[in-house]
Motif scaffolding. Sequence first.
Motif, mmCIF file in Angstrom:
data_model
loop_
_atom_site.group_PDB
_atom_site.id
_atom_site.type_symbol
_atom_site.label_atom_id
_atom_site.label_comp_id
_atom_site.label_asym_id
_atom_site.label_seq_id
_atom_site.Cartn_x
_atom_site.Cartn_y
_atom_site.Cartn_z
ATOM 1 N N HIS A 285 -30.961 -23.716 0.671
ATOM 2 C CA HIS A 285 -30.208 -22.920 -0.118
ATOM 3 C C HIS A 285 -29.889 -23.997 -1.131
ATOM 4 N N ASN A 286 -29.493 -23.528 -2.452
ATOM 5 C CA ASN A 286 -29.225 -24.398 -3.714
ATOM 6 C C ASN A 286 -27.913 -24.602 -3.587
ATOM 7 N N VAL A 287 -27.023 -24.475 -2.723
ATOM 8 C CA VAL A 287 -25.629 -24.805 -2.647
ATOM 9 C C VAL A 287 -25.272 -25.130 -1.122
ATOM 10 N N GLU A 288 -24.090 -25.843 -0.920
ATOM 11 C CA GLU A 288 -23.761 -26.286 0.266
ATOM 12 C C GLU A 288 -23.557 -25.386 1.328
ATOM 13 N N LYS A 289 -24.105 -25.537 2.415
ATOM 14 C CA LYS A 289 -23.813 -24.617 3.443
ATOM 15 C C LYS A 289 -23.465 -25.326 4.942
ATOM 16 N N CYS A 290 -21.998 -25.329 4.955
ATOM 17 C CA CYS A 290 -21.507 -26.362 6.174
ATOM 18 C C CYS A 290 -21.019 -25.449 7.220
ATOM 19 N N TYR A 291 -21.454 -26.171 8.490
ATOM 20 C CA TYR A 291 -21.235 -25.563 9.783
ATOM 21 C C TYR A 291 -20.472 -26.515 10.629
ATOM 22 N N LYS A 292 -19.253 -26.389 10.528
ATOM 23 C CA LYS A 292 -18.437 -27.362 11.086
ATOM 24 C C LYS A 292 -17.493 -26.766 12.343
ATOM 25 N N THR A 293 -17.175 -25.718 12.512
ATOM 26 C CA THR A 293 -16.421 -25.212 13.585
ATOM 27 C C THR A 293 -16.927 -25.518 15.051
ATOM 28 N N GLY A 294 -18.194 -25.560 15.178
ATOM 29 C CA GLY A 294 -18.737 -25.509 16.571
ATOM 30 C C GLY A 294 -18.755 -24.465 17.261
ATOM 31 N N SER A 295 -18.741 -23.293 16.564
ATOM 32 C CA SER A 295 -18.580 -22.005 17.394
ATOM 33 C C SER A 295 -20.336 -21.147 17.316
ATOM 34 N N ASP A 296 -20.241 -20.325 18.347
ATOM 35 C CA ASP A 296 -21.496 -19.688 18.477
ATOM 36 C C ASP A 296 -21.831 -18.692 17.306
ATOM 37 N N GLU A 297 -20.862 -18.465 16.940
ATOM 38 C CA GLU A 297 -20.759 -17.315 15.800
ATOM 39 C C GLU A 297 -21.238 -17.841 14.727
ATOM 40 N N GLU A 298 -20.904 -19.289 14.302
ATOM 41 C CA GLU A 298 -21.269 -20.340 13.209
ATOM 42 C C GLU A 298 -22.695 -20.408 13.297
ATOM 43 N N MET A 299 -23.204 -20.754 14.515
ATOM 44 C CA MET A 299 -24.638 -20.927 14.779
ATOM 45 C C MET A 299 -25.610 -19.657 14.486
ATOM 46 N N LYS A 300 -24.970 -18.659 14.968
ATOM 47 C CA LYS A 300 -25.620 -17.269 14.540
ATOM 48 C C LYS A 300 -25.769 -17.032 13.365
ATOM 49 N N ARG A 301 -24.827 -17.366 12.479
ATOM 50 C CA ARG A 301 -24.843 -17.254 10.953
ATOM 51 C C ARG A 301 -25.704 -18.322 10.219
ATOM 52 N N LEU A 302 -25.835 -19.685 11.029
ATOM 53 C CA LEU A 302 -26.792 -20.651 10.495
ATOM 54 C C LEU A 302 -28.175 -20.219 10.371
ATOM 55 N N PHE A 303 -28.459 -19.513 11.637
ATOM 56 C CA PHE A 303 -29.980 -19.183 11.612
ATOM 57 C C PHE A 303 -30.260 -17.945 10.969
ATOM 58 N N GLN A 304 -29.380 -16.977 11.031
ATOM 59 C CA GLN A 304 -29.508 -15.919 10.095
ATOM 60 C C GLN A 304 -29.616 -16.344 8.417
ATOM 61 N N GLU A 305 -28.796 -17.307 7.989
ATOM 62 C CA GLU A 305 -29.201 -17.863 6.536
ATOM 63 C C GLU A 305 -30.406 -18.548 6.559
ATOM 64 N N LEU A 306 -30.794 -19.222 7.599
ATOM 65 C CA LEU A 306 -32.127 -20.025 7.385
ATOM 66 C C LEU A 306 -33.152 -19.006 7.328
ATOM 67 N N GLY A 307 -33.101 -17.954 8.160
ATOM 68 C CA GLY A 307 -34.228 -16.792 7.964
ATOM 69 C C GLY A 307 -34.401 -16.071 6.542
#
Length: 403
Positions: free
Chosen positions: A131-153
Amino acid sequence: ADSTMSKAIKVVIAVTIFVLLSVINSSTNRVVRRCNQQENEQARNTPSGKSALSSSPSCSCEIMLHDINENHHQPVVGVIVNKENQQEELPPVPEQQDDAVQLDFAVVGFPKCGTTSLMHLFSQNNQTAIHNVEKCYKTGSDEEMKRLFQELGELVPAKFNSTPAARILRGFKCPTNIVNVDGLYKMKEYKNDTKLIVGIRHPVRWFESFYNFRVAAYLRGVHNQKPPNPQTLIGRGKSYLQLNTDLGRFELSLMQLGKTELNATDLLALAERGRRVIQSPFPVFIYTVEQLEDGSNQEEAFRKDLQMYLQLQHPFEKIPRMNAASNRKNVFDEKNATMMYQPIDICEEQHKNVRKELVKHGKATADWILNHFVNHPDVMIGGNDDEFRKVVQSFVTDPCLSS
């Protein structure tokens, strides 16, 4: 009567001891189950023929103090324990992501160390998507990990059509993930071979760049935190949107990855700052900002090493210069120059105490990085090895006095 009373007291004591032992045993089993789960997940995620660069310990596991305390906001330090012969039933392993959507790399640190330039470098390469902007995943939650892989996709589908012969590598940039490692700790449950990329620079120049970056953002209206006097940011008592001289002790953040043995002093320093050791399985590519300089031999060597580290078929083009000091003229124009809040020149006499503090800890930073961290097989020095060591060794001197 006395005999009856004595027996009653003994019964009360016996019951109390039994209850305490039950509580301790329950807490220990809960911690061991989590420990076993993490290593089981790592074993399932580790591909056959995995290189030594991304290897991880196989017979020990981290236990976090908050697993017992049930308090995730207290400072915690990882403790290694032997857990052989444990036969606890394992909880379900998190569902694995589709092979087409992987987290291949992450630019995780440090702020003002060329991370934005790397983000644009990955955007330009036909085999990497970010992504052309920062994408920070820092809470350590499963919801955040799901968002990470969704955004990667969701990353740039056009690249996938234009590069059919090679798999596109996906990643993200968050230069504070190396400071707050909660996201990395959770990430290893989903992907244990993501390749981390970490940049460092001379602490004095780093502080100057980070402070001026915050001032520029304030003048642009990005945030409303008025810039404090840099002298107030000495030590770890006060910070300006995370910035103080203590953050320039890069080794304290890197220690959290668990690549080296830590002594009692190291562990105490981490605990005092609310940091922890996560026993990261991730390989690390470390570089200095000086290696990104335009047109230098270091820059070419850096690009080749980064290509090799990520095992890319497509070479990287020239590294774009982003957030450079020369670009600040659009913010600090004649109108802004009359304002109270201006960029600093760290070499001015009024900032000598800030420089002194940064250089004082620079020796420990340089020593730990060069004599411990880079010696781990998971860690790769980007670019020319001798030049990297030369830059890190310079942390012990004041650049304003040696230039």
